[in-house]
Design a protein around this motif. Structure first.
Motif, PDB file in Angstrom:
ATOM      1  N   LYS A  77       0.782  -1.536  -0.221  1.00  0.00           N
ATOM      2  CA  LYS A  77       0.047  -0.109   0.076  1.00  0.00           C
ATOM      3  C   LYS A  77       0.786   1.076   0.564  1.00  0.00           C
ATOM      4  O   LYS A  77      -0.052   2.264  -0.205  1.00  0.00           O
ATOM      5  CB  LYS A  77      -0.691  -0.086   1.601  1.00  0.00           C
ATOM      6  N   ASP A  78       2.511   1.385   0.135  1.00  0.00           N
ATOM      7  CA  ASP A  78       2.875   2.808   1.257  1.00  0.00           C
ATOM      8  C   ASP A  78       4.105   2.511  -0.758  1.00  0.00           C
ATOM      9  O   ASP A  78       4.037   1.931  -1.718  1.00  0.00           O
ATOM     10  CB  ASP A  78       3.033   2.566   1.890  1.00  0.00           C
ATOM     11  N   ALA A  79       5.112   2.979   0.387  1.00  0.00           N
ATOM     12  CA  ALA A  79       6.188   3.334  -0.928  1.00  0.00           C
ATOM     13  C   ALA A  79       6.933   2.191  -0.464  1.00  0.00           C
ATOM     14  O   ALA A  79       7.804   1.802  -2.140  1.00  0.00           O
ATOM     15  CB  ALA A  79       7.172   4.547  -0.622  1.00  0.00           C
ATOM     16  N   SER A  80       6.708   1.107  -0.304  1.00  0.00           N
ATOM     17  CA  SER A  80       7.175  -0.469  -0.481  1.00  0.00           C
ATOM     18  C   SER A  80       7.309  -0.768  -1.963  1.00  0.00           C
ATOM     19  O   SER A  80       7.888  -1.877  -2.644  1.00  0.00           O
ATOM     20  CB  SER A  80       6.785  -1.371   0.849  1.00  0.00           C
ATOM     21  N   ALA A  81       5.868  -0.065  -2.012  1.00  0.00           N
ATOM     22  CA  ALA A  81       5.550  -0.711  -3.352  1.00  0.00           C
ATOM     23  C   ALA A  81       6.746  -0.383  -4.831  1.00  0.00           C
ATOM     24  O   ALA A  81       6.186  -0.648  -6.042  1.00  0.00           O
ATOM     25  CB  ALA A  81       3.709  -0.383  -4.699  1.00  0.00           C
ATOM     26  N   ALA A  82       7.140   0.833  -3.928  1.00  0.00           N
ATOM     27  CA  ALA A  82       8.577   1.761  -5.440  1.00  0.00           C
ATOM     28  C   ALA A  82       9.497   0.592  -6.028  1.00  0.00           C
ATOM     29  O   ALA A  82      10.252   0.623  -6.618  1.00  0.00           O
ATOM     30  CB  ALA A  82       8.771   2.364  -4.709  1.00  0.00           C
ATOM     31  N   ILE A  83       9.754  -0.890  -5.269  1.00  0.00           N
ATOM     32  CA  ILE A  83      10.008  -2.052  -5.465  1.00  0.00           C
ATOM     33  C   ILE A  83       9.921  -2.393  -6.920  1.00  0.00           C
ATOM     34  O   ILE A  83      10.239  -3.305  -8.149  1.00  0.00           O
ATOM     35  CB  ILE A  83      10.026  -3.511  -5.062  1.00  0.00           C
ATOM     36  N   TYR A  84       8.382  -1.782  -7.533  1.00  0.00           N
ATOM     37  CA  TYR A  84       8.463  -2.379  -9.082  1.00  0.00           C
ATOM     38  C   TYR A  84       8.252  -0.832  -9.482  1.00  0.00           C
ATOM     39  O   TYR A  84       6.880  -0.517 -10.767  1.00  0.00           O
ATOM     40  CB  TYR A  84       6.771  -3.157  -8.874  1.00  0.00           C
ATOM     41  N   GLY A  85       8.689   0.092  -9.212  1.00  0.00           N
ATOM     42  CA  GLY A  85       8.798   0.740  -9.480  1.00  0.00           C
ATOM     43  C   GLY A  85       7.335   2.046 -10.678  1.00  0.00           C
ATOM     44  O   GLY A  85       6.883   2.662  -9.853  1.00  0.00           O
ATOM     45  N   VAL A  86       7.865   2.065 -11.928  1.00  0.00           N
ATOM     46  CA  VAL A  86       6.608   2.484 -12.924  1.00  0.00           C
ATOM     47  C   VAL A  86       5.848   2.602 -12.950  1.00  0.00           C
ATOM     48  O   VAL A  86       4.670   2.842 -13.875  1.00  0.00           O
ATOM     49  CB  VAL A  86       7.462   2.971 -14.045  1.00  0.00           C
ATOM     50  N   PRO A 108      13.243   5.444  -6.049  1.00  0.00           N
ATOM     51  CA  PRO A 108      13.303   5.215  -4.100  1.00  0.00           C
ATOM     52  C   PRO A 108      12.469   4.696  -3.246  1.00  0.00           C
ATOM     53  O   PRO A 108      11.147   5.652  -3.740  1.00  0.00           O
ATOM     54  CB  PRO A 108      14.688   6.657  -4.062  1.00  0.00           C
ATOM     55  N   THR A 109      13.384   4.241  -2.348  1.00  0.00           N
ATOM     56  CA  THR A 109      12.504   4.064  -1.173  1.00  0.00           C
ATOM     57  C   THR A 109      13.108   3.677   0.040  1.00  0.00           C
ATOM     58  O   THR A 109      14.866   3.105  -0.292  1.00  0.00           O
ATOM     59  CB  THR A 109      11.184   3.048  -1.617  1.00  0.00           C
ATOM     60  N   VAL A 110      12.637   4.241   1.168  1.00  0.00           N
ATOM     61  CA  VAL A 110      13.635   3.938   2.511  1.00  0.00           C
ATOM     62  C   VAL A 110      12.359   3.223   3.675  1.00  0.00           C
ATOM     63  O   VAL A 110      12.091   4.233   3.497  1.00  0.00           O
ATOM     64  CB  VAL A 110      14.298   5.626   2.767  1.00  0.00           C
ATOM     65  N   GLY A 111      13.459   2.873   4.358  1.00  0.00           N
ATOM     66  CA  GLY A 111      11.375   2.475   5.644  1.00  0.00           C
ATOM     67  C   GLY A 111      12.997   2.070   6.900  1.00  0.00           C
ATOM     68  O   GLY A 111      13.722   1.860   6.905  1.00  0.00           O
ATOM     69  N   VAL A 112      12.211   2.281   8.326  1.00  0.00           N
ATOM     70  CA  VAL A 112      12.770   2.103   8.698  1.00  0.00           C
ATOM     71  C   VAL A 112      11.426   2.011   9.826  1.00  0.00           C
ATOM     72  O   VAL A 112      10.500   1.832   9.988  1.00  0.00           O
ATOM     73  CB  VAL A 112      13.468   3.065   9.632  1.00  0.00           C
ATOM     74  N   GLY A 113      12.381   1.124  10.681  1.00  0.00           N
ATOM     75  CA  GLY A 113      11.015   0.076  12.088  1.00  0.00           C
ATOM     76  C   GLY A 113      12.193   0.337  13.250  1.00  0.00           C
ATOM     77  O   GLY A 113      13.291  -0.398  13.357  1.00  0.00           O
ATOM     78  N   TRP A 114      11.443   0.456  14.121  1.00  0.00           N
ATOM     79  CA  TRP A 114      12.044  -0.049  15.081  1.00  0.00           C
ATOM     80  C   TRP A 114      10.059  -0.962  16.787  1.00  0.00           C
ATOM     81  O   TRP A 114       9.740  -0.520  16.430  1.00  0.00           O
ATOM     82  CB  TRP A 114      11.805   1.018  16.185  1.00  0.00           C
ATOM     83  N   VAL A 115      11.002  -2.318  17.005  1.00  0.00           N
ATOM     84  CA  VAL A 115      10.546  -3.322  17.762  1.00  0.00           C
ATOM     85  C   VAL A 115      10.605  -2.730  19.099  1.00  0.00           C
ATOM     86  O   VAL A 115      11.435  -2.996  19.601  1.00  0.00           O
ATOM     87  CB  VAL A 115      10.681  -4.904  17.320  1.00  0.00           C
ATOM     88  N   ILE A 116      10.105  -2.037  19.376  1.00  0.00           N
ATOM     89  CA  ILE A 116       9.903  -1.157  20.679  1.00  0.00           C
ATOM     90  C   ILE A 116       9.845  -2.492  22.118  1.00  0.00           C
ATOM     91  O   ILE A 116      10.578  -1.732  23.375  1.00  0.00           O
ATOM     92  CB  ILE A 116       8.932  -0.024  21.070  1.00  0.00           C
ATOM     93  N   TRP A 127       9.570   6.003   3.159  1.00  0.00           N
ATOM     94  CA  TRP A 127       9.205   6.851   2.343  1.00  0.00           C
ATOM     95  C   TRP A 127       9.606   7.118   0.516  1.00  0.00           C
ATOM     96  O   TRP A 127      10.499   6.213   0.480  1.00  0.00           O
ATOM     97  CB  TRP A 127       9.929   8.671   2.733  1.00  0.00           C
ATOM     98  N   GLY A 128       8.637   7.492  -0.573  1.00  0.00           N
ATOM     99  CA  GLY A 128       9.341   6.659  -1.388  1.00  0.00           C
ATOM    100  C   GLY A 128       8.271   7.533  -2.842  1.00  0.00           C
ATOM    101  O   GLY A 128       7.958   8.365  -2.232  1.00  0.00           O
ATOM    102  N   ILE A 129       9.139   7.499  -4.043  1.00  0.00           N
ATOM    103  CA  ILE A 129       9.017   7.601  -5.398  1.00  0.00           C
ATOM    104  C   ILE A 129       7.884   7.227  -6.249  1.00  0.00           C
ATOM    105  O   ILE A 129       9.223   5.543  -6.342  1.00  0.00           O
ATOM    106  CB  ILE A 129       9.507   8.127  -5.789  1.00  0.00           C
ATOM    107  N   LEU A 130       6.991   6.479  -6.320  1.00  0.00           N
ATOM    108  CA  LEU A 130       6.328   6.167  -7.164  1.00  0.00           C
ATOM    109  C   LEU A 130       6.137   6.367  -8.798  1.00  0.00           C
ATOM    110  O   LEU A 130       5.775   7.364  -8.854  1.00  0.00           O
ATOM    111  CB  LEU A 130       5.291   5.155  -6.906  1.00  0.00           C
ATOM    112  N   GLY A 131       5.997   5.360 -10.181  1.00  0.00           N
ATOM    113  CA  GLY A 131       5.680   5.839 -10.665  1.00  0.00           C
ATOM    114  C   GLY A 131       3.808   5.047 -11.613  1.00  0.00           C
ATOM    115  O   GLY A 131       3.504   4.460 -10.951  1.00  0.00           O
ATOM    116  N   ASN A 132       3.970   5.818 -12.716  1.00  0.00           N
ATOM    117  CA  ASN A 132       3.161   5.656 -13.311  1.00  0.00           C
ATOM    118  C   ASN A 132       2.809   6.074 -14.559  1.00  0.00           C
ATOM    119  O   ASN A 132       2.870   7.031 -15.156  1.00  0.00           O
ATOM    120  CB  ASN A 132       1.288   6.009 -12.519  1.00  0.00           C
ATOM    121  N   ASP A 133       2.894   4.900 -15.333  1.00  0.00           N
ATOM    122  CA  ASP A 133       3.069   4.985 -16.933  1.00  0.00           C
ATOM    123  C   ASP A 133       1.891   4.870 -17.677  1.00  0.00           C
ATOM    124  O   ASP A 133       1.755   4.095 -19.032  1.00  0.00           O
ATOM    125  CB  ASP A 133       4.735   4.396 -17.714  1.00  0.00           C
ATOM    126  N   ASN A 134       0.794   4.171 -17.129  1.00  0.00           N
ATOM    127  CA  ASN A 134       0.058   3.621 -18.072  1.00  0.00           C
ATOM    128  C   ASN A 134      -1.148   4.520 -18.935  1.00  0.00           C
ATOM    129  O   ASN A 134      -2.237   5.421 -18.307  1.00  0.00           O
ATOM    130  CB  ASN A 134      -1.347   3.131 -16.552  1.00  0.00           C
TER     131      ASN A 134
END
Length: 995
Positions: free
Chosen positions: A204-213, A585-593, A614-621
């Motif tokens: 749902k979030d910037a983790s989808a940026a692994i699929y880019g455009v 690009p995308t960057v994610g951080v986590g902390w198991v408190i 945080w990340g940037i995703l694309g759309n070429d549809n």
């Protein structure tokens, strides 16, 4: 011979004696790890066999097992345990609550991660949840289950539901997510049997940026089932359903319609209507039916030390609630894995599907059912009622029956992969993925005249002068080659995973269409070659080629299993833009408190994790040639006193087009309380799409026939919160229950239409466009006059501004607000009256289990969205039928109304009168099941056995007066009810049996 028999008897006795010597009774108690209390109803099974038992009210059990056996202890809502028997005669077990499956593995694209290690917002639904729903497409089963994922379903057979992940972020470049099926990138998953699915993950979030455009609208990852080493297992699943039209709008009766015509069309002669005084034609009843639906699926799986296999075959049929509609689908799947040696593994996931659909064209036809006069019979014998004799529409029953559209779809999808591990911590993988589609669309129109051979009364204007056959063949091929290297190492308290890969993708499609007239009426002779060769209506041929080259890298790092870091970068090259390369690009951080030392002495949190990304995703549809200037050929022009054919550039293209970019920020908190019984998530997201595509209007002097061109001039923003909360517990009595819910709050806004004009869409007959997308407003907002009431007398008319010619305005007409205060009501007085996008949507999921019985209920709803009642507003003829509720409520001199006008005619403008609330709450699914006890299963040599009854869309509470507030459509024109397929209610019985 006697000696041989004696020898065999001795061997048999020896084997039996040895087997008896190796088995022994095992006893014990199964308790809850949380409260140390015995668990009644827990399953104890000898793994790999059908031998099993259940614990009693105190959690005690007794079972016979061999020394080499493994006992499997399981219970719904608890983590399963497996314990080797060995020489033990007493085995006590403590089962822990399944704490929201935090240790489970989820698919994240080109790899997997433990759920507790995720830094992105990933939602998951297991396959065992999906098969509970009697639906064709697995995406419909997501409805009500996942926060941030809005599913808009239809009752139409073979129609893929629309999915919106965290709002609408585009206008023209598509708003649907990318689907990834076992590594194959696609836009359509209607070819997959629900029973074949292991899990669905939604990025749902910037983790989808692994699929880019391809990832700006989210990514839906589908993983299909595979075999496991062990005994061969056979599974048969089946259900039979009956679907019926739900929430039909009641139309005016014969007398109500005649009374309305007295005002609306006083010159229309209805003194001798075809129907008698006690007859009314129910046009919906003539076109709709209760429709059976069936689903059968058989699978075989298993494997040995070096190979596993999974094979399945499924058959699905849905006759559709419209009389001339049906759909059938056959699916075959083979997923295999072979360990060639200790380092090299070959795998494949292959599927074939064949769909056969008789489609219906709802444009105009379904609208005609609404508008048709109830005083005319639909059909008597072979003759049809002549609606045109009363200034009305074409007979919709004739339109449906005279049209036979058959769509055949053959699809081969899957991948072949080699995985090589030169060392334990390095995996090299190469995969070839393909999606091959052969589609034939054949439409036959039966010829008929407007005479007594067709109509009950001749002279109608509905005709099909000649029979006509149109055939279109489409072939498409998508192939994707993935080459990845994955390094996975641990260093002390550090865990590191590094991915590096290259992805090559190509998509080609060819379309060929032909049409002929005077085709014989016999379906066995529906071939173009049998038509009139001298009257060839049309030949058409098109094609497309799209290519992408991508490079991807991802780094995942965790320290002490509590400090999490994830970063990825994808470089995409696309043939669709002159700007060839984009970087995402995308960057994610986590902390198991909860794993920190300072949290060990607290008893409130069992688990607590913060994550952010945080990340940037694309759309070429977009179309492949959107930026390429092309010439139109064969244009006639005069040259040297003669007519010649030439070429010319007739449109203007922006040769600097670039893909839309979506920047997304996400912050989330995951938690668990009360010995993991209560768990949940809270997310905040903010995603902004820049360089969005929109049309800019240009002066006609530039020569473009549409006076507009496509360019990057818009920005969209979606901001919102997601809440997920689940409680799961098993009581001492053996009663297990679960309560879960999710809530999504989203605000959509067009924030930067830079230099462009507002985007108009949503045409409704004579009213024109009824939606307008502009700065500061949600996409697809309704833009209409503000209806403030009904004129009660002539003095009110004389003392206020009116719409149109004042001489035509009468008491009982709608009155409108003069927004700009200039004394004239016109299009400048339109206001924004809401959007089809809900401000909030939610799902509530309930479950009960007790002594083999299980009961589940799912509730789904929207809040704050608007619907435009387009069918009510669409009136080209004053003789169109009306709704019964409006007939009873409309203004009359002896029955004044402040809300409903006396008439709705072709001159009635678009206004808030037709804008209604789209809020609703629906009992989406209700299922009661019973699992056969272990003793009976063992006698019948069954591994699993369950029967169930279920219903889909049992009831809906809605404010909208139309058929359904759940309406699919484009980004700019959704939420308008004109020709929507009727929603359906489903009742089903089913069986799940495993051997």
């Amino acid at each position: 011979m006697n000696k041989l028999r004696y020898l065999l008897l001795v061997v048999w006795l020896a084997v039996c004696g040895q087997a008896h010597a190796q088995t022994q009774p095992v006893t014990g108690v199964v308790t809850s790890k949380n409260d140390k209390q015995g668990l009644p109803g827990a399953n104890v099974i000898v793994k790999g066999t059908t031998t099993g038992t259940s614990t009693d009210v105190n959690g005690s059990y007794t079972i016979t097992a061999g020394e080499g056996a493994v006992l499997q202890f399981s219970m719904i809502g608890m983590l399963t345990q497996e314990i080797p028997v060995g020489n033990q005669t007493q085995i006590n077990v403590e089962l822990a609550d399944d704490a929201q499956a935090l240790e489970e593995v989820v698919v994240v694209g080109y790899g997997t991660q433990r759920k507790r290690d995720l830094t992105g917002a990933v939602a998951q639904l297991k396959g065992e949840e999906i098969i509970k729903y009697p639906v064709q497409t697995p995406t419909q089963a997501l409805q009500s289950k996942l926060a941030g994922v809005q599913v808009i379903a239809s009752g139409r057979p073979n129609e893929q539901p629309q999915i919106r992940v965290r709002g609408v972020g585009s206008a023209l470049a598509g708003v649907s997510p990318l689907y990834v099926v076992d590594g194959v990138l696609t836009d359509d998953i209607r070819n997959i049997s629900n029973n074949d699915i292991l899990s669905i993950e939604v990025l749902k979030d910037a983790s989808a940026a692994i699929y880019g455009v391809r990832a700006a609208n989210g990514v839906v990852i589908v993983t299909t089932r595979r075999g496991k080493s062990g005994a061969t297992q056979v599974q048969y699943d089946a259900n039979f359903s009956m679907r019926q039209p739900a929430n039909l709008v009641k139309m005016a009766s014969r007398q109500q319609y005649i009374d309305y015509l007295t005002d609306a069309a006083p010159n229309q002669n209805v003194s001798n209507p075809p129907l008698t005084s006690d007859q009314t034609t129910d046009w919906y009843g003539q076109a709709l039916r209760n429709a059976p639906q069936m689903n059968h699926n058989l699978s075989i799986s298993g494997g040995g030390e070096r190979n596993t296999f999974f094979f399945s075959a499924g058959y699905f049929s849905d006759f559709g609630v419209i009389n001339t509609n049906d759909f059938r689908r056959l699916t075959i799947r083979a997923n295999n894995e072979v360990k060639i040696n200790d380092k090299l593994t070959f795998s494949n996931q292959l599927s074939f599907s064949r769909g056969n659909e008789r489609a219906v064209n709802l444009d105009g036809t379904y609208q005609s059912l609404y508008r048709a006069a109830p005083i005319v019979p639909a059909k008597i014998g072979d003759l049809y009622g002549n609606l045109s004799a009363y200034g009305n529409v074409s007979n919709p029953i004739l339109s449906l029956e005279a049209r036979n559209q058959r769509i055949l779809n053959n699809r081969l999808q899957g991948n072949l992969a080699l995985s090589y591990k030169p060392v334990e911590w390095l995996t090299l993988r190469s995969a070839f993925n393909t999606d091959l589609v052969f589609n034939r669309d054949q439409t036959y129109l039966r010829g008929f005249q407007n005479d007594a051979n067709t109509f009950i009364t001749a002279g109608g204007n509905q005709r099909q002068q000649n029979s006509q056959l149109t055939v279109g063949d489409t072939k498409s091929l998508r192939y994707i080659i993935d080459n990845t290297a994955t390094l996975d190492r641990s260093f002390g308290e550090s865990n590191l995973t590094f991915l590096l890969g290259a992805v090559t993708e190509q998509f080609t499609t060819d379309f060929l269409q032909g049409s002929r007239i005077n085709i014989p009426n016999d379906p066995n002779q529906w071939y173009l070659g049998l038509g009139d060769p001298n009257q060839q209506l049309a030949n058409n041929s098109t094609g497309d080629l799209q290519t992408r080259q991508s490079f991807v890298t991802r780094l995942t790092y965790s320290l002490k299993n509590r400090y999490l870091f994830n970063a990825s970068l994808r470089a995409d090259g696309s043939s669709k833009f002159s700007e060839r390369w984009g970087y995402f690009p995308t960057v994610g951080v986590g902390w198991v408190i909860s794993d920190e030392d300072f949290m060990k002495d607290q008893s409130l949190f069992d688990f607590l994790k913060f994550r952010g990304s945080w990340g940037i995703l694309g759309n070429d549809n977009i179309e492949s040639n959107a930026y390429i200037t092309t010439a139109t050929v064969n244009i006639p022009y005069f040259y040297n006193n003669g007519l010649a054919l030439g070429s010319a550039i007739q449109d203007i293209k922006d040769q600097q087009l670039k893909w839309e970019r979506t920047q997304q920020i996400d912050a989330g908190l995951e938690f668990a309380f009360f010995n993991n019984r209560l768990s949940g998530e809270i997310d905040y997201y903010n995603k902004t799409t820049r360089d969005a595509l929109a049309f800019r209007v240009i002066p006609a002097i530039f020569g473009d026939p549409d006076n507009q061109f496509l360019t990057n001039i818009a920005s969209f923003r979606n901001r919102g919160f997601e809440f997920v909360l689940n409680w799961k517990e098993t009581l001492k009595s053996g009663l297990g229950y679960s309560i879960g819910g999710n809530l999504t709050i989203n605000r959509n806004e067009l924030v930067g239409l830079n230099g462009g004009q507002a985007l108009l869409a949503g045409g409704v007959g004579q009213q024109g466009f009824v939606t307008r997308s502009d700065n500061g407003q949600p996409v697809g907002s309704f833009y209409v006059l503000n209806a403030t009431g009904v004129y009660q007398n002539q003095s009110e008319i004389d003392g206020s501004p009116v719409y149109g010619n004042r001489a035509n305005v009468r008491p009982g007409d709608l009155k409108y607000q003069d927004v700009d205060g200039n004394g004239v009501i016109d299009n400048n007085d339109r206001i924004y009256a809401g959007s089809y996008q809900p401000k909030m949507y939610y799902g509530i999921n309930l479950g009960l289990t007790f002594k083999g019985f299980d009961l589940t209920a799912d509730v789904y709803g929207n809040v704050g969205n608007k619907i435009y009642n387009g069918k009510k507003a669409f009136r080209f003829e004053n003789t169109d039928n009306i709704e019964a509720a409006y007939a009873d409520a409309r203004w009359l001199p002896n029955r004044p109304s402040q809300t409903d006008p006396r008439l709705i005619t072709s001159a009635t403008p678009a206004s808030t009168y037709f804008v209604e609330s789209g809020s609703f709450v629906r009992l989406n699914n209700l299922t009661l099941g019973y699992t056969i006890p272990n003793g009976l299963k063992e006698k019948a040599r069954l591994r699993t056995a369950r029967i169930y009854v279920t219903s889909q869309n049992l009831f809906t509470i809605q404010q909208f007066s139309g058929f359904s507030p759940e309406l699919a459509g484009g980004a700019l024109d959704s939420g308008i009810e004109l020709n929507s397929y009727p929603t359906t209610r489903t009742f089903a019985v089913g069986l799940n049996v495993g051997f």
